[in-house]
Motif scaffolding. Structure first.
Motif, PDB file in Angstrom:
ATOM      1  N   PRO A  87       0.823  -1.218   0.000  1.00 39.24           N
ATOM      2  CA  PRO A  87       0.000   0.000   0.000  1.00 39.24           C
ATOM      3  C   PRO A  87       0.855   1.266   0.000  1.00 39.24           C
ATOM      4  N   LYS A  88       0.491   2.197  -0.864  1.00 35.95           N
ATOM      5  CA  LYS A  88       1.290   3.408  -1.035  1.00 35.95           C
ATOM      6  C   LYS A  88       1.483   4.164   0.270  1.00 35.95           C
ATOM      7  N   GLU A  89       0.475   4.091   1.150  1.00 38.40           N
ATOM      8  CA  GLU A  89       0.569   4.805   2.427  1.00 38.40           C
ATOM      9  C   GLU A  89       1.726   4.294   3.274  1.00 38.40           C
ATOM     10  N   TRP A  90       2.095   3.021   3.107  1.00 37.23           N
ATOM     11  CA  TRP A  90       3.225   2.484   3.862  1.00 37.23           C
ATOM     12  C   TRP A  90       4.507   3.239   3.489  1.00 37.23           C
ATOM     13  N   TYR A  91       4.597   3.602   2.224  1.00 36.86           N
ATOM     14  CA  TYR A  91       5.766   4.360   1.782  1.00 36.86           C
ATOM     15  C   TYR A  91       5.655   5.832   2.181  1.00 36.86           C
ATOM     16  N   THR A  92       4.548   6.457   1.854  1.00 38.72           N
ATOM     17  CA  THR A  92       4.429   7.898   2.088  1.00 38.72           C
ATOM     18  C   THR A  92       4.377   8.251   3.564  1.00 38.72           C
ATOM     19  N   ASN A  93       3.763   7.406   4.379  1.00 37.34           N
ATOM     20  CA  ASN A  93       3.607   7.720   5.805  1.00 37.34           C
ATOM     21  C   ASN A  93       4.680   7.111   6.695  1.00 37.34           C
ATOM     22  N   HIS A  94       5.271   6.003   6.249  1.00 34.29           N
ATOM     23  CA  HIS A  94       6.182   5.270   7.137  1.00 34.29           C
ATOM     24  C   HIS A  94       7.553   4.975   6.518  1.00 34.29           C
ATOM     25  N   GLY A  95       7.773   5.435   5.297  1.00 35.64           N
ATOM     26  CA  GLY A  95       9.092   5.271   4.700  1.00 35.64           C
ATOM     27  C   GLY A  95       9.437   3.856   4.296  1.00 35.64           C
ATOM     28  N   VAL A  96       8.428   3.014   4.028  1.00 37.71           N
ATOM     29  CA  VAL A  96       8.698   1.623   3.659  1.00 37.71           C
ATOM     30  C   VAL A  96       9.164   1.569   2.202  1.00 37.71           C
ATOM     31  N   ARG A  97      10.442   1.307   2.012  1.00 41.81           N
ATOM     32  CA  ARG A  97      11.065   1.221   0.687  1.00 41.81           C
ATOM     33  C   ARG A  97      12.409   0.524   0.843  1.00 41.81           C
ATOM     34  N   ARG A  98      13.047   0.231  -0.257  1.00 38.31           N
ATOM     35  CA  ARG A  98      14.404  -0.315  -0.218  1.00 38.31           C
ATOM     36  C   ARG A  98      15.394   0.825  -0.017  1.00 38.31           C
ATOM     37  N   TYR A  99      16.268   0.679   0.977  1.00 37.71           N
ATOM     38  CA  TYR A  99      17.328   1.656   1.212  1.00 37.71           C
ATOM     39  C   TYR A  99      18.695   1.077   0.854  1.00 37.71           C
ATOM     40  N   GLY A 100      18.921  -0.193   1.201  1.00 37.66           N
ATOM     41  CA  GLY A 100      20.218  -0.794   0.938  1.00 37.66           C
ATOM     42  C   GLY A 100      21.240  -0.396   1.987  1.00 37.66           C
ATOM     43  N   PHE A 101      22.228  -1.265   2.196  1.00 36.63           N
ATOM     44  CA  PHE A 101      23.241  -1.022   3.225  1.00 36.63           C
ATOM     45  C   PHE A 101      24.611  -1.446   2.694  1.00 36.63           C
ATOM     46  N   HIS A 102      25.615  -1.396   3.545  1.00 28.05           N
ATOM     47  CA  HIS A 102      27.000  -1.691   3.149  1.00 28.05           C
ATOM     48  C   HIS A 102      27.475  -0.755   2.039  1.00 28.05           C
ATOM     49  N   GLY A 103      26.810   0.405   1.898  1.00 35.39           N
ATOM     50  CA  GLY A 103      27.121   1.282   0.780  1.00 35.39           C
ATOM     51  C   GLY A 103      28.556   1.781   0.766  1.00 35.39           C
ATOM     52  N   THR A 104      29.111   2.051   1.948  1.00 34.99           N
ATOM     53  CA  THR A 104      30.490   2.543   2.012  1.00 34.99           C
ATOM     54  C   THR A 104      31.454   1.500   1.474  1.00 34.99           C
ATOM     55  N   SER A 105      31.216   0.241   1.814  1.00 36.29           N
ATOM     56  CA  SER A 105      32.065  -0.848   1.323  1.00 36.29           C
ATOM     57  C   SER A 105      31.888  -1.048  -0.178  1.00 36.29           C
ATOM     58  N   HIS A 106      30.628  -1.095  -0.634  1.00 37.93           N
ATOM     59  CA  HIS A 106      30.386  -1.290  -2.069  1.00 37.93           C
ATOM     60  C   HIS A 106      31.032  -0.191  -2.893  1.00 37.93           C
ATOM     61  N   LYS A 107      30.940   1.043  -2.420  1.00 35.48           N
ATOM     62  CA  LYS A 107      31.531   2.169  -3.153  1.00 35.48           C
ATOM     63  C   LYS A 107      33.049   2.040  -3.209  1.00 35.48           C
ATOM     64  N   TYR A 108      33.668   1.717  -2.078  1.00 35.35           N
ATOM     65  CA  TYR A 108      35.130   1.615  -2.038  1.00 35.35           C
ATOM     66  C   TYR A 108      35.637   0.516  -2.965  1.00 35.35           C
ATOM     67  N   VAL A 109      35.061  -0.678  -2.855  1.00 33.67           N
ATOM     68  CA  VAL A 109      35.600  -1.792  -3.646  1.00 33.67           C
ATOM     69  C   VAL A 109      35.276  -1.635  -5.125  1.00 33.67           C
ATOM     70  N   ALA A 110      34.124  -1.032  -5.443  1.00 35.24           N
ATOM     71  CA  ALA A 110      33.798  -0.804  -6.852  1.00 35.24           C
ATOM     72  C   ALA A 110      34.778   0.179  -7.477  1.00 35.24           C
ATOM     73  N   ASN A 111      35.036   1.295  -6.790  1.00 33.84           N
ATOM     74  CA  ASN A 111      35.977   2.286  -7.316  1.00 33.84           C
ATOM     75  C   ASN A 111      37.375   1.695  -7.463  1.00 33.84           C
ATOM     76  N   THR A 112      37.764   0.886  -6.472  1.00 35.51           N
ATOM     77  CA  THR A 112      39.084   0.252  -6.530  1.00 35.51           C
ATOM     78  C   THR A 112      39.169  -0.716  -7.700  1.00 35.51           C
ATOM     79  N   ALA A 113      38.130  -1.525  -7.897  1.00 32.78           N
ATOM     80  CA  ALA A 113      38.123  -2.503  -8.991  1.00 32.78           C
ATOM     81  C   ALA A 113      38.158  -1.814 -10.347  1.00 32.78           C
ATOM     82  N   VAL A 114      37.374  -0.773 -10.504  1.00 30.13           N
ATOM     83  CA  VAL A 114      37.360  -0.045 -11.778  1.00 30.13           C
ATOM     84  C   VAL A 114      38.755   0.494 -12.093  1.00 30.13           C
ATOM     85  N   ARG A 115      39.407   1.055 -11.084  1.00 31.89           N
ATOM     86  CA  ARG A 115      40.748   1.589 -11.288  1.00 31.89           C
ATOM     87  C   ARG A 115      41.758   0.488 -11.602  1.00 31.89           C
TER      88      ARG A 115
END
Length: 395
Positions: free
Chosen positions: A161-189
């Protein structure tokens, strides 16, 4: 210039000090304070190649951090402190970039605590303690969720239900972002990929595990969701299950909602299948013929492999796969189990390279022979926090 990075947990405080010269970040000290608030705690300090561990009592995070600063001060590592960087797990939709701390910001972050009740409150406590002790320098928060702020709406919204998102923030946020960013940038380089035109999957595999699809430097899909419970099989977390299972078990057993949540977060995953959440111990048991341990590893590999297939479809192709985290960096067995069935996708690993444990100076090791590159990268989340703190302040 010295940068102190602090990562506060509910009863722990991890720290690391970096010096910076010509954009080269060098770790010069690190340590961990454990069992804060308990009758007997401990502080471990690593400096100049020496490791020292002492049993001490710490009433709270402020006392723990004061001990850390005293120790670092004895070696002149906080005299010219430029910034203190802090890890925060959840920034919600509001905080999608590194943010300089004010008391108003912390009060705002208090309101986000229901999204990460186990993680954000101790992080906020640690920030407040650090600001009291070193209010003379700027403090910056780097959010684990921030890297995934680039997800499109059809990737982050749930079909609820849309209200779950608009009223309570129910959505995908994702985590470990600092690690994913570091290793991705390192791998690309390290792989010589175009920083503005690449398709990479990063797999942070440890007791907590997540996988992310990265296109042209931006996260477009990730496995963890509203909470870190969604996605891969983990050490003690179930990962994806039929959403009706908790309700069924609650009706069948009389289990409360809190008990069901606890079971999915702390009694499931590898531990739920075989009784052990340490992947090294599980591998040893599987090698000895333990059927439950083998099943646990098979489930883990199956889930990661499925995400690689899904995310390569979202990316429209694949240039590289990056492994990191305790399991991703150290388990040749798990990397092989995940990737060997994927030769049809151009993913092939060299068994000899896969078995090697040494890394080059950049903290990487390429283990592939196929068209899709496979690279193992030692994650450096603390360094990434230091870098983002310095960049925000323009130091």
């Amino acid at each position: 210039m010295n940068i102190l990075v602090v990562n506060a947990g509910s009863s722990s405080l991890k720290y690391e000090v970096f010096t910076v010269e010509d954009n080269v970040y060098t770790s010069v000290a690190e340590g961990l304070v454990e069992r804060i608030g308990e009758s007997v705690g401990a502080i471990t300090m690593k400096l100049n190649g020496n490791k020292d561990k002492q049993e001490r009592t710490f009433a709270d995070h402020k006392e723990a951090l004061a001990a850390v600063l005293d120790h670092l001060g004895e070696h002149g590592l906080v005299d010219d402190l430029a910034v203190v960087g802090h890890r925060m797990v959840h920034g919600g939709e509001e905080y999608t970039k590194p943010t300089q701390v004010t008391e108003e910001i912390l009060k705002d972050l208090d309101k986000l605590s229901p999204l990460a009740p186990l993680h954000n409150p101790p992080c906020i406590t640690g920030v407040r303690a650090a600001m009291e002790l070193r209010g003379d320098v700027p403090h910056v928060i780097v959010f684990d969720t921030a890297y995934h702020a680039t997800l499109a709406e059809d990737a982050y919204r749930y079909a609820v239900p849309k209200e779950w998102y608009t009223n309570h923030g129910v959505r995908r946020y994702g985590f470990h972002g600092t690690s994913h960013k570091y290793v991705a940038n390192t791998a690309v380089r390290e792989l010589g990929l175009d920083p503005n035109n690449h398709k990479v999957i990063t797999a942070h595999l440890g007791n907590g595990a997540s996988i992310t699809a990265i296109k042209d430097g931006k996260s477009i899909e990730t496995s963890m969701g509203l909470t870190p419970l969604e996605g891969l099989v983990m050490g003690t977390r179930s990962g994806n299950i039929d959403p009706a299972i908790p309700f069924y078990i609650m009706r069948q057993t009389g289990m409360s909602a809190q008990e069901a949540e606890d079971a999915l977060n702390r009694q499931s995953g590898l531990k739920g299948v075989c009784g052990d959440n340490d992947a090294r111990a599980v591998e040893e048991r599987a090698d000895s013929g333990d059927a439950d341990a083998k099943l646990a590893l098979d489930l883990f590999a199956h889930r990661v492999r499925g995400y690689i297939g899904e995310y390569s479809a979202h990316l429209g192709g694949l240039d590289a796969i990056v492994f990191t985290g305790g399991i991703g960096e150290n388990s040749a067995t798990m990397r092989a189990a995940i990737l060997e069935p994927l030769a049809h996708m151009g993913i092939e690993i060299d068994p000899a390279r896969n078995d090697v444990r040494e890394f080059n100076e950049a903290g990487t090791r390429v283990i592939s022979t196929g068209a899709v590159k496979v690279i193992v990268v030692l994650t450096q989340e603390q360094e990434q926090i230091a870098r983002e703190s310095v960049e925000l302040l323009g130091l």
